[in-house]
Design a protein around this motif. Structure first.
Motif, short mmCIF file in Angstrom:
data_model
loop_
_atom_site.label_atom_id
_atom_site.label_comp_id
_atom_site.label_asym_id
_atom_site.label_seq_id
_atom_site.Cartn_x
_atom_site.Cartn_y
_atom_site.Cartn_z
N LEU A 174 17.76 -17.94 -27.56
CA LEU A 174 19.20 -18.06 -27.33
C LEU A 174 19.78 -16.71 -26.95
O LEU A 174 19.24 -15.66 -27.30
CB LEU A 174 19.91 -18.57 -28.60
N SER A 175 20.92 -16.76 -26.26
CA SER A 175 21.67 -15.55 -25.96
C SER A 175 23.15 -15.87 -26.14
O SER A 175 23.53 -17.04 -26.25
CB SER A 175 21.39 -15.06 -24.53
N VAL A 176 23.97 -14.84 -26.21
CA VAL A 176 25.42 -15.04 -26.30
C VAL A 176 26.09 -14.16 -25.26
O VAL A 176 25.56 -13.13 -24.84
CB VAL A 176 25.97 -14.73 -27.71
N LYS A 177 27.28 -14.58 -24.84
CA LYS A 177 28.07 -13.78 -23.91
C LYS A 177 29.54 -13.91 -24.29
O LYS A 177 29.92 -14.75 -25.12
CB LYS A 177 27.83 -14.23 -22.47
N ASN A 178 30.35 -13.07 -23.66
CA ASN A 178 31.80 -13.09 -23.89
C ASN A 178 32.13 -13.01 -25.38
O ASN A 178 32.87 -13.81 -25.93
CB ASN A 178 32.41 -14.37 -23.30
N THR A 210 30.24 -17.15 -26.69
CA THR A 210 29.72 -18.32 -25.96
C THR A 210 28.20 -18.27 -25.94
O THR A 210 27.61 -17.24 -25.62
CB THR A 210 30.25 -18.33 -24.51
N ILE A 211 27.59 -19.40 -26.31
CA ILE A 211 26.14 -19.55 -26.15
C ILE A 211 25.93 -20.27 -24.81
O ILE A 211 26.29 -21.43 -24.68
CB ILE A 211 25.53 -20.37 -27.29
N PRO A 212 25.41 -19.61 -23.82
CA PRO A 212 25.32 -20.22 -22.48
C PRO A 212 24.24 -21.30 -22.41
O PRO A 212 23.39 -21.42 -23.29
CB PRO A 212 24.97 -19.03 -21.59
N GLU A 213 24.28 -22.04 -21.34
CA GLU A 213 23.28 -23.08 -21.09
C GLU A 213 21.89 -22.46 -20.92
O GLU A 213 21.72 -21.46 -20.24
CB GLU A 213 23.66 -23.85 -19.81
N ASN A 214 20.91 -23.08 -21.57
CA ASN A 214 19.52 -22.61 -21.47
C ASN A 214 18.60 -23.82 -21.54
O ASN A 214 18.39 -24.40 -22.59
CB ASN A 214 19.19 -21.63 -22.60
N SER A 286 27.54 -7.33 -34.48
CA SER A 286 26.21 -7.69 -33.95
C SER A 286 25.91 -9.14 -34.34
O SER A 286 26.23 -9.58 -35.45
CB SER A 286 25.12 -6.78 -34.52
N ILE A 287 25.28 -9.87 -33.42
CA ILE A 287 24.92 -11.27 -33.65
C ILE A 287 23.40 -11.39 -33.52
O ILE A 287 22.81 -10.93 -32.54
CB ILE A 287 25.61 -12.20 -32.64
N TYR A 288 22.75 -12.03 -34.53
CA TYR A 288 21.30 -12.16 -34.58
C TYR A 288 20.88 -13.63 -34.61
O TYR A 288 21.56 -14.48 -35.20
CB TYR A 288 20.73 -11.47 -35.84
N HIS A 289 19.76 -13.91 -33.96
CA HIS A 289 19.12 -15.23 -34.04
C HIS A 289 17.61 -15.02 -34.10
O HIS A 289 17.03 -14.30 -33.28
CB HIS A 289 19.47 -16.08 -32.81
#
Length: 302
Positions: A174-178, A210-214, A286-289
């Motif tokens: 996963l990734s995040v943006k904005n 936002t978690i973008p489409e993947n 910071s955001i972690y997954h």
């Protein structure tokens, strides 16, 4: 007359003895010839066994085997062949030994045939695996091409696609943006957020992303951890500890989202512990997954 009779008898004895001596001589010669032929036969049989054993050793030495169990069987057979060769070379051959060697040779030939059959099977499997590797690499190249086509959608996914060239598993992450943050003074009954830039007035921090489409990521529940460091490098909230690599990470909030491979927006409020008001200065979010940093930003409270 008596003398003539004795002479005649003596002649008969001499003739009989001569005949007997000739017969014995012929028998001795025949027996000697047979013994020589028999000894030569034993030597030839012994040499034949030795030649076959040497050829088996040479064939084994030419085999290239990667399988440990099969290599162990080869080594065991070579040891047995070497022992038999030593006996064949240094022991005087006789009927029993030659017969014994030939029986052992037949056993080794049977073992040899089984080993060669296994080698052929392994070689066939290796060919199949190589073909599968080529097919998988082709599919991987096609997948990389598809991932590149998504590069224009967002810069974060572009960075993931670059890493995807080196390790396909990273494409599933996963990734995040904005990532947006704001100080919150209060939340009204209607759900409206009253924001503030003042550290003295702030009661919590609102973190949105936002978690973008993947399309490569697995669907389902995703556990995210958010950490906020205040200007003194202390963790805001301190809700627990997770391991990130070989280090421990204190997190400010835990968030579980239901991800379905489509773009998803999330927000979470993070409050400090009682008796720990917000300070003036820079805050690092910071955001972690899955123990991996997937997003970060900073904010200022005056």
């Amino acid at each position: 007359m008596i003398v003539r009779s004795q002479v005649y008898s003596l002649r008969l004895v001499i003739v009989a003895l001569s005949t007997l001596l000739c017969a014995l001589g012929y028998y001795s010669y025949t027996n000697y010839t047979s013994l020589n032929e028999y000894h030569e036969f034993l030597l030839n049989e012994n040499a034949s066994v030795e030649a076959e054993l040497n050829q088996m050793v040479m064939n084994y030495d030419m085999l290239e085997v990667d399988n440990r169990d099969l290599q162990a069987r080869l080594d065991d057979s070579k040891i047995r062949i070497s022992r038999i060769l030593d006996s064949v070379k240094y022991l005087k051959p006789d009927v029993y030994l030659v017969s014994h060697y030939k029986k052992q040779l037949e056993v080794l030939k049977d073992e040899n045939n089984k080993i060669y059959l296994l080698v052929e099977q392994l070689n066939a499997e290796n060919v199949f695996l190589k073909e599968e590797a080529i097919r998988v690499n082709t599919e991987l190249d096609q997948t990389i091409y598809v991932s590149k086509s998504l590069k224009t959608e967002n810069s974060t996914l572009s960075r993931i696609n670059d890493k995807f060239k080196r390790q396909i598993n990273k494409a599933k992450a996963l990734s995040v943006k904005n990532v947006l943050t704001e100080g919150v003074r209060r939340v009204t009954n209607s759900g409206r957020i009253k924001s503030t830039l003042s550290a003295r007035r702030a009661r919590k921090i609102n973190v949105c992303f936002t978690i973008p489409e993947n399309k490569f990521a697995a669907k389902g529940k995703k556990e995210l951890f958010i950490q906020i460091l205040d200007p003194s490098n202390n963790v805001v909230g301190d809700r627990g500890v997770i391991n990130v690599g070989e280090q421990s990470l204190i997190f400010s909030e835990q968030l579980v989202v239901d991800y379905e491979n489509v773009s998803l927006q999330e927000c979470v409020f993070i409050e400090p512990l009682p008796g720990e008001p917000f300070q003036k200065g820079s805050y690092f979010i910071s955001i972690y997954h899955q123990n991996t940093l997937i997003g970060k930003t900073t904010m200022e409270l005056k």
